[in-house]
Design an enzyme around this catalytic site. Structure first.
Site, mmCIF file in Angstrom:
data_model
loop_
_atom_site.group_PDB
_atom_site.id
_atom_site.type_symbol
_atom_site.label_atom_id
_atom_site.label_comp_id
_atom_site.label_asym_id
_atom_site.label_seq_id
_atom_site.Cartn_x
_atom_site.Cartn_y
_atom_site.Cartn_z
ATOM 1 N N LYS A 59 13.595 18.251 -17.889
ATOM 2 C CA LYS A 59 14.636 18.861 -17.061
ATOM 3 C C LYS A 59 16.018 18.706 -17.693
ATOM 4 O O LYS A 59 16.762 19.676 -17.819
ATOM 5 C CB LYS A 59 14.619 18.250 -15.652
ATOM 6 C CG LYS A 59 13.374 18.568 -14.851
ATOM 7 C CD LYS A 59 13.389 17.922 -13.485
ATOM 8 C CE LYS A 59 13.410 16.419 -13.502
ATOM 9 N NZ LYS A 59 12.251 15.768 -14.117
ATOM 10 N N ALA A 96 7.855 16.461 -11.924
ATOM 11 C CA ALA A 96 7.711 15.014 -12.025
ATOM 12 C C ALA A 96 8.562 14.572 -13.220
ATOM 13 O O ALA A 96 9.166 15.403 -13.906
ATOM 14 C CB ALA A 96 6.238 14.649 -12.239
ATOM 15 N N CYS A 148 -1.125 12.960 -12.049
ATOM 16 C CA CYS A 148 -1.692 13.985 -11.178
ATOM 17 C C CYS A 148 -1.935 13.324 -9.814
ATOM 18 O O CYS A 148 -1.907 12.093 -9.691
ATOM 19 C CB CYS A 148 -2.992 14.538 -11.771
ATOM 20 S SG CYS A 148 -4.338 13.331 -11.868
ATOM 21 N N ASN A 200 9.627 13.283 -16.965
ATOM 22 C CA ASN A 200 9.225 13.591 -18.344
ATOM 23 C C ASN A 200 8.825 15.034 -18.581
ATOM 24 O O ASN A 200 8.055 15.331 -19.480
ATOM 25 C CB ASN A 200 8.089 12.671 -18.812
ATOM 26 C CG ASN A 200 8.513 11.232 -18.847
ATOM 27 O OD1 ASN A 200 9.608 10.924 -19.313
ATOM 28 N ND2 ASN A 200 7.670 10.353 -18.344
ATOM 29 N N ASP A 247 22.535 17.881 -12.898
ATOM 30 C CA ASP A 247 21.389 17.050 -13.244
ATOM 31 C C ASP A 247 21.096 16.075 -12.104
ATOM 32 O O ASP A 247 21.992 15.751 -11.314
ATOM 33 C CB ASP A 247 21.687 16.270 -14.528
ATOM 34 C CG ASP A 247 20.439 15.730 -15.201
ATOM 35 O OD1 ASP A 247 19.372 16.367 -15.092
ATOM 36 O OD2 ASP A 247 20.517 14.672 -15.855
ATOM 37 N N GLU A 248 19.863 15.618 -12.011
ATOM 38 C CA GLU A 248 19.448 14.630 -11.003
ATOM 39 C C GLU A 248 19.847 15.076 -9.594
ATOM 40 O O GLU A 248 20.315 14.294 -8.773
ATOM 41 C CB GLU A 248 20.036 13.253 -11.319
ATOM 42 C CG GLU A 248 19.736 12.738 -12.719
ATOM 43 C CD GLU A 248 18.280 12.374 -12.969
ATOM 44 O OE1 GLU A 248 17.492 12.304 -12.001
ATOM 45 O OE2 GLU A 248 17.935 12.156 -14.144
ATOM 46 N N CYS A 306 -0.301 14.411 -16.783
ATOM 47 C CA CYS A 306 -0.817 13.078 -16.495
ATOM 48 C C CYS A 306 -1.564 12.583 -17.738
ATOM 49 O O CYS A 306 -1.918 13.370 -18.615
ATOM 50 C CB CYS A 306 -1.777 13.184 -15.302
ATOM 51 S SG CYS A 306 -2.568 11.642 -14.786
ATOM 52 N N CYS A 353 -4.502 11.998 -17.996
ATOM 53 C CA CYS A 353 -5.828 12.634 -18.052
ATOM 54 C C CYS A 353 -5.763 14.064 -18.586
ATOM 55 O O CYS A 353 -6.790 14.687 -18.826
ATOM 56 C CB CYS A 353 -6.488 12.618 -16.682
ATOM 57 S SG CYS A 353 -5.696 13.715 -15.483
ATOM 58 N N HIS A 384 -4.835 10.623 -9.779
ATOM 59 C CA HIS A 384 -4.533 9.324 -10.374
ATOM 60 C C HIS A 384 -3.392 8.600 -9.655
ATOM 61 O O HIS A 384 -3.341 7.373 -9.646
ATOM 62 C CB HIS A 384 -4.271 9.479 -11.878
ATOM 63 C CG HIS A 384 -5.538 9.720 -12.626
ATOM 64 N ND1 HIS A 384 -5.814 10.907 -13.250
ATOM 65 C CD2 HIS A 384 -6.632 8.924 -12.805
ATOM 66 C CE1 HIS A 384 -7.015 10.839 -13.794
ATOM 67 N NE2 HIS A 384 -7.542 9.655 -13.521
#
Length: 193
Positions: A14, A9, A180, A11, A86-87, A144, A146, A183
């Protein structure tokens, strides 16, 4: 010698890892080639920039570019030790096949970095192909709010509401959050994932 797909995901670091890998090769006196989709122009076309402030120029690629020929041309007068992309989720199916050919026919290791899924829980074309063809799949983890592992990315509108429709690609990171699955479902008010 292999094709690697580092996915996560947002952040998870990478781009930071890609830049560190390039630095490590170069510290050993080896040549590398960095590619990034021209579509990702958040920090300027042909720039790989991490959220912690590391930045470096790269060769921008467009959807119609043949990556095998591009790498072959760049490696004509020098010996490339590694190709870093990248990307990679923004690549087309044929460009992912080009990367396989770079590894198989030119003998150059290929390290790709990208998102597994978009803000709607669907795979990107490049990611889908890399998940199918890469020799090594490496999940980079982020969390996440949480504290659980974030596996999804939600997009938010200007009012702070999660959106469940729209274009697959919307460049920029201010309106995205890594979540996650629980959420993510709550944010989008989804019951069936």
């Amino acid at each position: 010698m292999a094709v690697y797909f580092y996915y996560s995901a947002m952040n998870a670091g990478k781009s930071t890892y890609l830049l560190q890998a390039a630095h490590n090769y170069e510290q050993q006196g080896m040549d590398v080639l960095l590619l990034t989709p021209a579509l990702d122009d958040r920090y300027g076309v042909g720039k790989i920039t991490s959220r912690i402030g590391l930045s470096r120029s790269a060769v921008p690629v467009s959807p119609e570019d043949d990556l095998f020929e591009l790498v072959k041309d760049h490696s004509h007068n020098r010996s490339l030790a590694c190709l870093l992309v990248d990307e990679a989720h923004f690549l087309s199916r044929s460009q992912v096949s080009d990367l396989m050919n770079v590894n198989d026919h030119l003998g150059i290791p290929v390290l790709t970095f990208g998102l597994r899924t978009d803000a709607f829980g669907n795979t990107f074309e490049g990611s889908e192909r890399l998940l199918a063809l890469a020799d090594k799949l490496i999940e980079q983890k982020t969390i996440c709010h949480c504290g659980a592992k974030a596996t999804m990315v939600a997009r938010y509108d200007q009012h702070g509401n999660a959106v469940s429709t729209g274009s697959q690609v919307e460049i920029g990171d201010a309106s995205y959050r890594s979540l996650c699955r629980k959420h993510y479902k709550e944010a989008l008010e989804l019951l069936s994932i």
